[in-house]
Design a protein around this motif. Sequence first.
Motif: not given
Length: 268
Positions: A132-133, A118, A260, A262
């Motif tokens: 991103a995370h 990420c 992911c 975002c």
Amino acid sequence: MIAPAGPSPIASTPGAELRLDVGDGVTLLLVQIPAGPFLMGSDRSKDRRADEQEFPLRTVHLDDYWIGKYPVTNEEYRAFVRATGRKAPSHWRRGNIPKDKERHPVVNVTWYDAVAFCDWLTGRLSATRYFAHLPTEAEWEKAARGTEGRIFPWGDMWDSSRCNGGPILFGGTTPVGKYSPQGDSPYGLADVAGNVWEWCATKWTETEAGSAIDADDDEYGGVSRAVRGGSWYHVEWDVRCALRGWEEPDARYDHLGFRCACSVPPPL
């Protein structure tokens, strides 16, 4: 982090989707989840399989965000490995994806590997406001079940033809999207029931799931992390949208992957 070369790697497409170029001719597809409330958790009067760790059923409000339509695949993860030099998953012989599994979810990745992926995506997004995370439990659950508290992504009744899990076991992962659209969530996400467990950003607690990104100051502190979705070897009640699980952040299994999310950072 890796900055994008040339134009922004994000391009909007009809249907509130984003396609993110991750290199090697591979794109990551994300779906927009609109802002608003949704029902999170469980009530045993509706779901007899509900566990105490899922209580209570309550309303949670989230800002809008984007999340992967599919779990991150082997070919998407390979682009990350090639760009960063990060070690490939242990089951990739000589660093190569197993035969014919390019579009299967990547597995045998730790929470740290998922966070690093990420972070790399955030670098590729540096020309935009997005970062991103890993999704929080709340973000994952809303995307998986919609706003009205579905038991499964497709509704409240079990259907073994809609996911890789339950009494019919394939003995491993299946290509992402194999069960689309019949197994998709209300927002069009695939594989949120079965196939692989998915890492979340949220620290594990025995009580109700967190709704904020709380993997901050002790991000690398060894705190257990929530996992969601069940996997290819789980029975039907273990692939319910509200089911919560956890793993130590350095765990790696052949049934554990990630997707992911975002977001746009809030104003200072």
